[in-house]
Design a protein around this motif. Structure first.
Motif, PDB file in Angstrom:
ATOM      1  N   GLY A 124       8.261   4.855  -6.032  1.00 34.37           N
ATOM      2  CA  GLY A 124       7.395   4.650  -4.645  1.00 34.37           C
ATOM      3  C   GLY A 124       6.832   3.327  -5.170  1.00 34.37           C
ATOM      4  N   ILE A 125       5.776   2.755  -6.309  1.00 37.01           N
ATOM      5  CA  ILE A 125       5.524   1.985  -6.532  1.00 37.01           C
ATOM      6  C   ILE A 125       6.643   0.363  -6.089  1.00 37.01           C
ATOM      7  N   ALA A 126       7.639   0.357  -6.411  1.00 39.61           N
ATOM      8  CA  ALA A 126       8.842   0.085  -6.591  1.00 39.61           C
ATOM      9  C   ALA A 126       9.384  -0.225  -4.318  1.00 39.61           C
ATOM     10  N   ALA A 127       8.816   0.777  -4.163  1.00 36.20           N
ATOM     11  CA  ALA A 127       9.438   0.747  -2.442  1.00 36.20           C
ATOM     12  C   ALA A 127       8.209  -0.028  -1.778  1.00 36.20           C
ATOM     13  N   ALA A 128       6.763  -0.107  -2.299  1.00 36.52           N
ATOM     14  CA  ALA A 128       5.554  -0.375  -1.657  1.00 36.52           C
ATOM     15  C   ALA A 128       5.498  -1.798  -1.880  1.00 36.52           C
ATOM     16  N   LEU A 129       5.864  -2.679  -3.080  1.00 37.16           N
ATOM     17  CA  LEU A 129       6.575  -3.451  -3.743  1.00 37.16           C
ATOM     18  C   LEU A 129       7.421  -4.429  -2.435  1.00 37.16           C
ATOM     19  N   GLU A 130       8.189  -3.371  -2.141  1.00 38.86           N
ATOM     20  CA  GLU A 130       9.031  -4.981  -1.216  1.00 38.86           C
ATOM     21  C   GLU A 130       8.459  -4.780   0.260  1.00 38.86           C
ATOM     22  N   ARG A 131       7.017  -4.313   0.575  1.00 39.58           N
ATOM     23  CA  ARG A 131       6.246  -4.686   1.688  1.00 39.58           C
ATOM     24  C   ARG A 131       5.069  -5.353   1.482  1.00 39.58           C
ATOM     25  N   HIS A 135      -9.706  -0.269  -8.040  1.00 38.74           N
ATOM     26  CA  HIS A 135      -8.936  -0.446  -6.414  1.00 38.74           C
ATOM     27  C   HIS A 135      -8.435  -1.873  -7.044  1.00 38.74           C
ATOM     28  N   ILE A 136      -8.517  -2.799  -7.738  1.00 38.25           N
ATOM     29  CA  ILE A 136      -8.025  -4.025  -7.696  1.00 38.25           C
ATOM     30  C   ILE A 136      -6.523  -3.808  -8.004  1.00 38.25           C
ATOM     31  N   ILE A 137      -6.416  -4.098  -6.799  1.00 36.83           N
ATOM     32  CA  ILE A 137      -4.308  -4.170  -7.861  1.00 36.83           C
ATOM     33  C   ILE A 137      -3.332  -5.504  -7.654  1.00 36.83           C
ATOM     34  N   ARG A 188     -14.970   0.669  -7.833  1.00 41.22           N
ATOM     35  CA  ARG A 188     -14.506   1.973  -7.407  1.00 41.22           C
ATOM     36  C   ARG A 188     -12.848   2.805  -8.250  1.00 41.22           C
ATOM     37  N   PHE A 189     -12.828   3.276  -8.901  1.00 39.41           N
ATOM     38  CA  PHE A 189     -11.972   4.349  -9.617  1.00 39.41           C
ATOM     39  C   PHE A 189     -11.649   5.535  -9.526  1.00 39.41           C
ATOM     40  N   PRO A 195       0.441  -1.460   1.874  1.00 39.59           N
ATOM     41  CA  PRO A 195       0.628  -0.686   0.949  1.00 39.59           C
ATOM     42  C   PRO A 195       0.401  -0.150  -0.024  1.00 39.59           C
ATOM     43  N   LEU A 196       0.469  -0.602  -1.026  1.00 41.43           N
ATOM     44  CA  LEU A 196      -0.560  -0.357  -2.356  1.00 41.43           C
ATOM     45  C   LEU A 196      -1.322   1.099  -2.634  1.00 41.43           C
ATOM     46  N   LEU A 197      -2.277  -0.778  -2.198  1.00 44.52           N
ATOM     47  CA  LEU A 197      -3.517   1.058  -1.561  1.00 44.52           C
ATOM     48  C   LEU A 197      -3.239   2.131  -1.152  1.00 44.52           C
ATOM     49  N   ARG A 198      -2.609   2.023  -0.116  1.00 45.93           N
ATOM     50  CA  ARG A 198      -2.160   3.615   0.202  1.00 45.93           C
ATOM     51  C   ARG A 198      -1.626   4.223  -0.522  1.00 45.93           C
ATOM     52  N   LEU A 199      -0.928   4.578  -0.719  1.00 42.41           N
ATOM     53  CA  LEU A 199      -0.467   4.748  -2.283  1.00 42.41           C
ATOM     54  C   LEU A 199      -0.923   5.379  -3.024  1.00 42.41           C
ATOM     55  N   TRP A 200      -1.741   4.771  -3.897  1.00 38.23           N
ATOM     56  CA  TRP A 200      -2.943   4.861  -4.865  1.00 38.23           C
ATOM     57  C   TRP A 200      -4.076   6.102  -3.929  1.00 38.23           C
ATOM     58  N   GLY A 201      -3.214   6.075  -3.345  1.00 41.84           N
ATOM     59  CA  GLY A 201      -4.653   7.055  -2.072  1.00 41.84           C
ATOM     60  C   GLY A 201      -6.359   6.340  -2.830  1.00 41.84           C
ATOM     61  N   PHE A 202      -6.284   4.747  -2.458  1.00 49.07           N
ATOM     62  CA  PHE A 202      -7.632   4.180  -1.976  1.00 49.07           C
ATOM     63  C   PHE A 202      -8.240   4.238  -0.527  1.00 49.07           C
ATOM     64  N   THR A 203      -7.210   3.855   0.535  1.00 49.50           N
ATOM     65  CA  THR A 203      -7.086   3.983   1.628  1.00 49.50           C
ATOM     66  C   THR A 203      -8.055   5.313   2.308  1.00 49.50           C
ATOM     67  N   GLU A 204      -8.006   6.441   1.313  1.00 53.23           N
ATOM     68  CA  GLU A 204      -8.090   7.781   2.208  1.00 53.23           C
ATOM     69  C   GLU A 204      -8.928   8.886   1.180  1.00 53.23           C
ATOM     70  N   ASP A 205      -9.010   8.125  -0.133  1.00 55.00           N
ATOM     71  CA  ASP A 205      -9.866   9.033  -1.254  1.00 55.00           C
ATOM     72  C   ASP A 205      -9.448   9.719  -1.260  1.00 55.00           C
ATOM     73  N   GLU A 206      -8.031  10.109  -1.291  1.00 59.51           N
ATOM     74  CA  GLU A 206      -7.222  10.730  -2.199  1.00 59.51           C
ATOM     75  C   GLU A 206      -6.611  10.115  -3.506  1.00 59.51           C
ATOM     76  N   PHE A 207      -6.900  10.394  -4.250  1.00 58.99           N
ATOM     77  CA  PHE A 207      -6.623   9.227  -5.194  1.00 58.99           C
ATOM     78  C   PHE A 207      -5.447   9.929  -6.143  1.00 58.99           C
ATOM     79  N   ARG A 208      -3.973   9.365  -6.363  1.00 54.18           N
ATOM     80  CA  ARG A 208      -2.784  10.187  -7.010  1.00 54.18           C
ATOM     81  C   ARG A 208      -2.287   8.472  -8.404  1.00 54.18           C
ATOM     82  N   VAL A 209      -1.703   8.771  -8.981  1.00 54.15           N
ATOM     83  CA  VAL A 209      -0.784   7.866  -9.334  1.00 54.15           C
ATOM     84  C   VAL A 209       0.887   8.157  -9.147  1.00 54.15           C
TER      85      VAL A 209
END
Ligand code: AMP
Ligand code: MG
Length: 360
Positions: free
Chosen positions: A160-167, A275-277, A264-265, A141-155
């Motif tokens: 959003g990070i807190a919600a992803a960390l829940e999962r 890309h290493i979370i 990868r950055f 969920p964190l990789l997706r949030l940061w855009g590393f899964t689809e190469d659509e990078f964003r901060v």
């Protein structure tokens, strides 16, 4: 070909091969001088060179370029098997391809999976526990949030990070035989799948009568057996500062995995995000390491643990390696090349102008 070019070649994205295809090159090593023109001697040398003829192939799989090499009689057969196997593993373990078994598991959240997917999940969970959660295959969920899964990078936003960390939290996932329960998590095996592929490559090489085999699976090295004639493989450790190498290792029968922020950055607002979370913060790991390399017989172990060491940073990594007898090379921000667990025994050369060798 020097070890340096051998390693860097697979790193550069200058290959002519297209994703999902492979190119195979037969390399000849028949350099004869006039000195060898005496016919019986010529024939003798010719047959020796035939034995060590090298085949290599390049494929694009698991989101990276890979280079496979094999020597001797069964080289072609070995490369064919290895390529097929890597593409097969990609179809099992990809988190992004809708065709993959892992993708279906992430969608359903639980169920019976193939023995192989169950195995890599169990190994991942065990290594997550061993590394105190620094390696965590549930960071998807964190990789997706940061855009590393689809190469659509964003901060992402803090919320959003807190919600992803829940999962996120590998300890919530259970694997009982082939029954897997994700418990609201999702898996990403990007930190271990190439290690698993390296182990399979070593297995295929061991079953073959080929004279030696070597794979660079996008920075994950498998030096199966030795070079023809029993010589060790020479492997260049890429410099985390860019082109060039930090050290050259002399190895046989091992896998070598390197994790680093440079692989990868993206940059935003003058800051670099890689890309290493760090699963404890949800942010790219604020590591004081430039890279972490693990040398081990097991590709899975080397791969997962190199990712974990990078997350842990120097002090915790050094402690972990000492406690667990891990053979590792850490490159620190202040340009030290720190060898742990006897890694210095594999060093053939260090790029001394740039890095200071330390043995810890
Ligand atoms: P590596 O290049 O082996 O260090 O693995 C990095 C890849 O592993 C990333 O591209 C992600 O797919 C995944 N990943 C990122 N952070 C972690 C982590 N802390 N634990 C496990 N896998 C991770
Ligand atoms: Mg890894």
């Amino acid at each position: 070909m020097t070890a340096k070019t051998l390693y860097i070649k697979a790193q550069k994205e200058k290959h002519g091969t297209l994703p999902g295809t492979s190119g195979r090159v037969r390399c000849a090593f028949f350099r004869f001088s006039l000195l060898f023109s005496i016919i019986p001697l010529f024939l003798c040398l010719f047959s020796a060179c035939r034995k060590s003829a090298q085949l290599s192939s390049e494929i694009y799989a698991m989101d990276t370029y890979m280079e496979l090499k094999a020597y001797g009689g069964e080289a072609e057969d070995l490369l064919e098997k290895a390529e097929k196997e890597i593409f097969r593993l990609e179809r099992l373990f990809s988190a992004t391809s809708a065709e993959s078994e892992l993708y279906r598991l992430n969608l359903s959240g639980s169920g019976a999976v193939s023995p192989e997917l169950a195995e890599i999940i169990s190994v991942s969970l065990a290594l997550s526990r061993k590394t105190g959660g620094a390696f965590d295959p549930s960071v998807r969920p964190l990789l997706r949030l940061w855009g590393f899964t689809e190469d659509e990078f964003r901060v992402p936003s803090e919320a959003g990070i807190a919600a992803a960390l829940e999962r996120v939290g590998a300890e919530r996932i259970s694997a009982d035989g082939t029954e897997v329960l994700l418990n609201g998590c999702e898996l990403d095996l990007g930190g271990i799948a190439k290690g698993y592929a390296a182990d399979r490559f070593a297995g295929i090489a061991a079953e073959s009568l080929c004279g030696g085999a070597f794979a660079n699976l996008g920075g994950m090295i498998c030096a199966a057996g030795t070079k023809p004639g029993g010589e060790p493989w020479r492997v260049a450790l890429q410099s985390p500062l860019g082109e060039g190498y930090a050290a050259v290792l002399s190895v046989s029968n091992v896998c070598i995995s390197t994790s680093g922020a440079y692989q990868r950055f993206f940059e935003s607002g003058g800051k670099r995000y890689h890309h290493i979370i760090d699963p404890s913060t949800g942010f790219p790991a604020e590591s004081d390491l430039l890279s972490a390399t693990v040398i081990d017989e097991s590709g899975c172990f080397a791969d997962a643990v190199s990712t974990a060491l990078f997350v842990m940073g120097e002090d915790a990594s050094a402690k972990f390696c000492r406690q667990n007898g891990v053979c590792a090379i850490l490159i620190t921000e202040d340009m030290r090349l720190l060898c742990l667990g006897g890694a210095e025994n594999f060093l053939e050369e260090v790029s001394g102008e740039t890095f200071t060798l330390c043995i810890g």
